[in-house]
Design an enzyme around this catalytic site. Structure first.
Site, mmCIF file in Angstrom:
data_model
loop_
_atom_site.group_PDB
_atom_site.id
_atom_site.type_symbol
_atom_site.label_atom_id
_atom_site.label_comp_id
_atom_site.label_asym_id
_atom_site.label_seq_id
_atom_site.Cartn_x
_atom_site.Cartn_y
_atom_site.Cartn_z
ATOM 1 N N PRO A 35 -20.160 -38.752 -3.820
ATOM 2 C CA PRO A 35 -19.591 -37.660 -4.604
ATOM 3 C C PRO A 35 -18.364 -37.074 -3.919
ATOM 4 O O PRO A 35 -18.342 -36.891 -2.708
ATOM 5 C CB PRO A 35 -20.740 -36.635 -4.678
ATOM 6 N N VAL A 36 -17.340 -36.756 -4.728
ATOM 7 C CA VAL A 36 -16.096 -36.238 -4.172
ATOM 8 C C VAL A 36 -16.326 -34.933 -3.434
ATOM 9 O O VAL A 36 -15.738 -34.680 -2.389
ATOM 10 C CB VAL A 36 -15.064 -36.049 -5.302
ATOM 11 N N CYS A 37 -17.200 -34.075 -3.958
ATOM 12 C CA CYS A 37 -17.430 -32.787 -3.293
ATOM 13 C C CYS A 37 -17.970 -33.001 -1.879
ATOM 14 O O CYS A 37 -17.614 -32.270 -0.943
ATOM 15 C CB CYS A 37 -18.397 -31.934 -4.108
ATOM 16 N N THR A 38 -18.819 -34.003 -1.723
ATOM 17 C CA THR A 38 -19.346 -34.309 -0.387
ATOM 18 C C THR A 38 -18.258 -34.844 0.515
ATOM 19 O O THR A 38 -18.148 -34.464 1.675
ATOM 20 C CB THR A 38 -20.471 -35.347 -0.503
ATOM 21 N N HIS B 204 -15.583 -31.902 1.561
ATOM 22 C CA HIS B 204 -15.954 -30.629 2.156
ATOM 23 C C HIS B 204 -17.008 -30.722 3.250
ATOM 24 O O HIS B 204 -16.830 -30.144 4.311
ATOM 25 C CB HIS B 204 -16.425 -29.665 1.047
#
Length: 977
Positions: A584-587, A590
Site C-alpha cells: 500500500p502506498v500509505c505504508t 509514511h
C-alpha cells in the site's frame, strides 16, 4: 564471475558455491541421451572444465534421446560428435574429449567422475577407485521407463549449506544485561523462525559491542519471540541497533563405495510398498547387467523369451543384505525386461537433471546429497490394457531416429505422435526444454502435424544460462522465432511455427476458434499465474489437454489436465497473491516497517525522478504554456520532485552531482528530521536522520547512481570515476554548496512564479530523456540507485537491510532458476505427453509431480477425477457445457430461454456475457419485453457494443437459475452461431 549471465542461478546457489563450481573439473563417461543431458546442464551452469569420454560410435537408437547428435553423426564417436555443440552453450567452460582408457591416474585429476549407461564391470572398477582417492563418484542409468542414480561422495563429506533457505536475520530492539541476556527483536516476531539451539552471530550493535565480536551463540526462544543468550552481565549497556543472524550448521555425510552399496542398498521411501518397489528395481538393474554380460546385449524389445530369461536369472540372485525377505515381483520384472532396450528423451531429461544437480552438490558442498540411491520408474506410461501392449514385430529397429522410442512403445504411438499439433505457450527455459522433447520424440513431424511456439519476449543475456536453444548472437531477438528455428535444427522434420504475439484476451482474433480447432493439446511454460489461468481457461473452453510446469530454484512441478478425465487447472488466483505483490502506498511513504516496503519506496523514487516527472515536463513543454492551467495536486508534485533542488537546467557533470547530493539531503535528512516528532508518537520509534558521509559506501553509491541517471536524463555525459567523485564531493561539502529545496509543499504565488520561470527557461532546450528501468544491465546504475535508496531508507527507520542481490531480485521480480530443475520438469511433462497422445486411459495413470532437488523430495501422485455437480436431473463436471445448436433464423432471447427450460428443465433468472447482464427476471416487464424480442447476437451487441467477428463459431454465456444454491456454478452456455 559473469553475474549477468548467471544472475538467476546465483539466487539459487550463491556466490561462494558458484565460485567453487567454476573451478571444478568433471569427467563424464557415456554420451548417450542421459550423458548428454548431464553434460548440457553442467555446461549451462558454468562448471570449470568438462572432459567427455565415450569410445562408442553413434547409432540410430541414440538419436531418440541425444540432442547433440544427428544423422550426420552416425558412425562417429559420440563424445567427439557432441563436443562442438556443447562448447557453444557456454564459452567459459573448457570441454575436451579423452579417447584413451580410464585409468587410476586419470581419475585422480578430477573432483567428480560420472558414469552414465555403463557396464557393471566398469562401474565396479571406477567407483571403488574414486572412493579410494577421495574423488566424488556418480553412476546413472536408464533402461526404457526405469532409471536409477548412485552417489558416493566419500566417508567424510561436509555439506556447508544443507538447505535452500536463507539464514534467518532480524533487527534488534533491545538487549538486557544479565544471565541469561534477553534479546528483544524488532517488528512482528511471527516473521522470525528461530528455534531452540540455533547458532547466531551479532553485528552492528551500538553500546554492547562485545557481542559483535563473539563466536556463534546458541539461543533459546521464549514465548514472546525474544531470544535467550549467554551471560551479558559484564558487557556494556546496550544503546541501539544491531542485527542477529543465524549461522547454518554444516552436516557430515558418510557414503559407502559402490561395491558394498550394491549389496546393501539404502532406500528412503514413504511406505513399505515404495521400499519393496525400489528393491525390485535395484534387482532388475542387477539382472539386466547380468543378462548383458551373458548375451552381449540387452533383452530384445518385447521378446517374451528374453523376458523369461531375465526372471529366471533374478530368481537365482541372493537376497539383498539388510532387507526383509521379499517375494520377487515377477510381473514388474517382466515388464521392465520387455521395455528395457529403449532409450527415451523424457527419461534422460529427468535422470540427467537430477544427476547434474548431484554433481553440483558434490562440487559446491551446497544442499544435501542423495542418500546414495535414487530409483525412478514411469511404467504407467505403458497401455493399461495388456492387449494393446506392443509386439516384438512392432518394436523392431527401422534404422530411423526414433528406434530407441519405438523399442519401448512400438510404431502405433510413434505414428500418433507424428500427427499431433501442439501449442507451446512460452519459449523460455521450460519452453526450450519442451521443444527439445518434441523434436526428439517426433511430435508433429508429418504434414498435418506441427508445433506452434507463442512468446512475445526477447532474449536477454541472463537467459543463456538455462535456455539452451539460445546463443549470445541471439540476444535481443524474439524468443519464439529463435526457439522454433533451433528446434527445427534438432529435427529437420519438426514443423515449428513461431508466434510473437501474446496469448491473452487481446489476441482472441488470432488464437481463435479456427486456430484451436487445429490444436491437439497445449503446453504452458509460463511464469505468471494470471497467464496460466487464461491459458487453462482456453483449454477448458476448447476441451484441449493441458500440460503445465513451473520451477523456482530447485523446486519444480509438472501437472497434466485432461478433458473429462482429470480435474481442471487450479492455481493461485493471481500474481497479487504472491509475496512480491505491491505494498500500500500509505505504508510505503509514511511508516515503512520492513525491507520490502523500503524497496518499493526506492523503486517509486526511481520512477518518479527519472521517468514519470520527465514525461510530465516533456508533456508540459509541448502542450501547456501556463502552470495556472495545470492540475496542482498531481502535475506540480511531479514537477517539484524533479526540479525541487535545482533552479536551472544542469550544464555539467558537477551540476548533476550537486543535484544528487541535494536530493540525498532532502530524502534522508531533511524530510526525516522534519517528520520525526510526529512519527514518534505512541509506540512508533522516531526515525533517524542521516548525516552525509562521502566515505560511507551507500551514501556514495546513491550520489554516484543518482547523478549518472540525472545526467542521462538531460543528455549529459556521466562519470564512473569513483576517486574523482569523492574528491568533488569533498569540495562541495567544504564549500557547503548543497542546494536547498526550492519549492515548499504549499504552492504559493511566489513558488509558482519561480517554477514558471524555470520551466520557461527549460523550454528553450531539448526534451528530457525518460529513463526506463532495466534490471539486467549492471552498468546502467538503475539497480544501484534502488539498492542505495533502499539501504538508506532502512537506516532511517531502523529496518534490517539486505544485500544487493536480494534487492535486485525483488525489484526485478526475478524468479530464481537453474537448468537442472527445468530439465527435470520438462522430462516429467514428456512422460505425460506419451499418455495423453496414446489415447483413452483412466485418471489414475496420469501424474502430478512435485520435486525439491535441494532436499531430495520427489512426489508423484495421480490427479483427482473431475468433481461432479448436480441440479435436479442435470449432472456435470468442469469440462461440460450446455450446447444450444444453431438454427435458421437465429433464436430470439425468448426462444433461447424456452429451449433451456424444455431441454434441461432450467428456468433462467440471469444471463450474462463477459460480465454484462443481458437478462434478469427481476427487471421490469417493459425492459424484459425489450430484450426478449431481440435476436441473441443483436442483444449482445445492444448491451455491450460488441460485434461477433467473422469465423466466430460460439458465443459463451453464464447463467443462474431459479432454485440453485449460492455457490453453484452452472456449466457455461455455448450458443452456436
Amino acid at each position: 564471475m559473469d553475474e549477468e549471465l548467471y544472475s538467476r542461478q546465483l539466487y539459487v546457489l550463491g556466490l561462494p558455491a558458484m565460485q567453487r563450481i567454476q573451478e571444478a573439473k568433471v569427467l563424464l563417461c557415456g554420451l548417450q541421451g542421459l550423458g548428454a543431458e548431464v553434460a548440457k546442464n553442467l555446461v549451462l551452469t558454468g562448471v570449470g572444465s568438462l572432459t567427455l569420454h565415450d569410445p562408442h560410435p553413434t547409432c540410430w537408437a541414440d538419436l531418440a534421446a541425444q540432442c547433440f547428435l544427428s544423422e550426420e553423426s552416425l558412425g562417429r564417436n559420440r563424445a567427439e560428435a557432441s563436443q562442438a555443440q556443447l562448447a557453444q552453450l557456454n564459452e567459459a567452460v573448457q570441454i575436451s574429449v579423452h579417447s584413451g582408457d580410464i585409468t587410476e591416474d586419470l581419475l585422480q585429476g578430477f573432483q567428480v567422475v560420472v558414469l552414465t549407461d555403463s557396464k557393471l564391470e566398469d562401474q565396479l572398477k571406477v567407483g571403488p577407485l574414486c572412493h579410494k582417492h577421495g574423488v566424488r563418484f556418480l553412476m546413472a542409468e536408464t533402461r526404457g521407463l526405469v532409471g536409477r542414480l548412485f552417489c558416493d561422495f566419500g566417508e567424510d563429506f561436509t555439506v556447508l549449506d544443507p538447505t535452500e533457505v536463507e539464514p534467518m536475520t532480524a533487527a534488534i530492539q533491545d538487549i538486557s544485561q544479565g544471565f541469561p541476556g534477553i534479546v528483544t527483536l524488532r517488528g512482528d516476531t511471527k516473521r522470525h523462525s528461530f528455534h531452540d539451539g540455533d547458532l547466531v552471530i551479532f553485528s552492528d550493535i551500538e553500546g554492547m559491542v562485545e557481542l559483535n565480536s563473539c563466536s556463534p551463540q546458541s539461543v533459546r526462544v521464549q514465548k514472546d519471540g525474544s531470544l535467550e543468550i549467554g551471560d551479558t552481565t559484564t558487557f556494556s549497556r546496550y544503546l541501539r541497533g544491531g542485527v542477529v543472524t543465524e549461522v547454518k550448521r554444516p552436516k557430515t555425510v558418510r557414503h559407502k563405495p559402490l561395491d558394498i552399496a550394491l549389496l546393501q542398498p539404502h532406500v528412503v521411501a514413504q511406505n513399505t510398498q515404495e521400499v519393496q518397489r525400489a528393491h525390485c528395481l535395484h534387482q532388475a538393474f542387477h539382472v539386466l547387467h547380468k543378462f548383458q554380460q551373458l548375451h552381449g546385449r540387452l533383452p530384445k524389445p518385447w521378446d517374451p523369451d528374453d523376458a523369461e530369461t531375465v526372471v529366471e536369472l533374478a530368481q537365482d540372485l541372493e537376497p539383498l543384505k539388510g532387507t526383509e525377505e521379499e517375494s520377487l515381483d515377477e510381473a514388474l520384472l517382466r515388464t521392465i525386461a520387455l521395455s528395457s532396450a529403449g532409450t527415451l528423451s523424457p527419461m534422460a531429461a529427468i535422470m540427467g537433471g537430477v544427476a547434474a544437480q548431484e554433481v553440483l552438490k558434490a562440487i559446491s558442498r551446497k544442499f544435501m546429497p542423495l542418500d546414495q540411491w535414487l530409483y525412478f520408474d514411469a511404467l504407467e506410461c505403458l497401455p493399461e490394457d495388456e492387449t494393446l501392449l506392443p509386439s516384438p514385430e512392432d518394436c523392431q529397429p527401422r534404422n530411423c531416429r526414433y528406434d530407441g522410442q519405438i523399442a519401448v512403445f512400438g510404431t502405433d504411438l510413434q505414428e500418433k505422435l507424428s500427427d499431433q499439433h501442439y501449442l507451446l505457450v512460452g519459449a523460455g527455459a521450460i519452453g526450450c526444454e519442451m521443444l527439445k522433447v518434441f523434436a526428439l520424440v517426433g511430435l508433429g513431424v508429418r504434414a498435418n502435424g506441427g508445433v506452434t511456439v507463442a512468446d512475445m519476449d526477447y532474449i536477454e543475456r541472463s537467459n543463456l544460462s538455462r535456455q539452451f536453444l539460445f546463443r549470445p548472437k541471439d540476444v535481443r531477438r524474439p524468443k519464439a522465432e529463435v526457439a522454433a528455428a533451433a528446434a527445427h535444427r534438432l529435427n529437420p522434420d519438426l514443423r515449428a511455427t513461431p508466434y510473437t504475439c501474446p496469448l491473452d484476451p487481446t489476441t482472441e482474433d488470432i488464437y481463435d476458434d479456427s486456430f484451436f480447432s487445429r490444436v491437439n493439446g497445449v503446453v504452458a511454460a509460463l511464469d505468471s499465474f494470471q497467464a496460466r489461468h487464461y491459458v487453462a481457461a482456453r483449454c477448458t473452453h476448447y476441451l484441449k489437454p493441458l500440460l503445465e510446469a513451473g520451477t523456482q530454484g530447485t523446486w519444480g512441478s509438472a501437472s497434466v489436465f485432461v478433458p473429462y478425465v482429470t480435474e481442471a487447472y487450479r492455481g493461485p488466483a493471481s500474481d497479487a497473491a504472491s509475496e512480491d505483490a505491491p505494498y500500500p502506498v500509505c505504508t510505503l511513504r509514511h511508516i515503512p516497517s520492513s525491507m520490502e516496503h523500503s524497496v518499493q519506496w526506492a523503486q517509486d523514487q526511481f520512477e518518479g525522478l527519472f521517468r514519470l516527472s520527465t514525461e510530465t515536463i516533456n508533456c508540459y513543454q509541448q502542450t501547456c504554456t501556463s502552470l495556472s492551467a495545470t492540475d496542482r495536486t498531481e502535475t506540480l508534485a511531479l514537477l517539484q520532485q524533479v526540479m525541487g533542488v535545482l533552479r536551472t537546467r544542469p550544464q555539467t557533470w558537477q551540476d548533476c552531482v550537486v543535484w544528487a547530493l541535494g536530493h540525498w539531503q532532502l530524502c534522508f535528512h531533511d524530510k526525516v528530521l522534519e517528520g520525526g516528532t510526529q512519527f514518534s508518537s505512541g509506540s512508533n520509534k522516531c526515525p533517524h536522520p542521516l548525516q552525509f558521509d562521502p566515505n560511507h559506501d551507500m551514501h556514495f553509491l546513491y550520489v554516484l547512481a543518482a547523478a549518472n541517471l540525472y545526467a542521462r536524463m538531460h543528455g549529459l555525459p556521466g562519470s564512473q570515476s569513483q576517486p574523482a567523485l569523492r574528491e568533488l564531493l569533498t569540495r562541495l561539502l567544504e564549500s557547503d554548496s548543497r542546494p536547498q529545496n526550492l519549492f515548499s509543499a504549499e504552492h504559493g504565488q511566489e513558488q509558482l512564479k519561480e517554477l514558471q520561470e524555470t520551466l520557461d527557461d527549460w523550454r528553450k532546450g531539448p526534451p528530457l530523456k525518460p529513463v526506463l528501468f532495466v534490471k539486467d544491465d549492471d552498468s546502467n546504475f538503475h539497480v544501484d540507485f534502488v539498492v542505495a535508496a533502499t539501504d538508506l531508507r532502512c537506516q532511517n527507520y531502523g529496518i534490517l537491510p539486505v544485500n544487493h542481490a536480494r534487492i535486485k531480485q525483488i525489484v526485478g521480480r526475478i524468479i530464481p532458476a537453474i537448468a537442472t530443475s527445468t530439465a527435470v520438469v520438462a522430462g516429467l511433462l514428456g512422460l505425460e505427453l506419451y499418455k495423453v497422445v496414446s489415447g483413452l486411459r483412466s485418471h489414475g495413470t496420469f501424474r502430478h509431480s512435485y520435486l525439491h532437488l535441494a532436499e531430495n523430495h520427489f512426489i508423484r501422485s495421480a490427479p483427482s477425477a473431475p468433481a461432479v455437480q448436480s441440479f435436479r436431473d442435470l449432472k456435470w463436471t468442469c469440462w461440460d457445457r450446455l450446447k444450444v445448436p444453431a438454427v435458421q433464423p437465429e433464436r430470439t432471447l425468448k426462444s433461447l430461454l424456452a429451449h433451456l427450460q424444455e431441454e434441461h428443465g432450467l428456468k433462467v433468472e440471469m444471463l450474462l456475457h463477459h460480465q454484462a447482464l443481458l437478462y434478469s427476471s427481476g427487471w421490469s416487464s417493459e425492459k424484459q419485453a425489450q430484450h426478449l424480442c431481440l435476436r441473441v447476437t443483436e442483444l449482445v451487441q445492444h448491451v455491450t457494443g460488441w460485434k461477433p467477428k467473422p469465423g466466430l463459431k460460439v458465443l459463451v454465456f453464464e447463467l443462474s437459475c431459479e432454485g440453485e444454491e449460492e455457490e453453484m456454478a452452472f456449466p457455461p452456455l455455448h450458443y452456436e452461431l
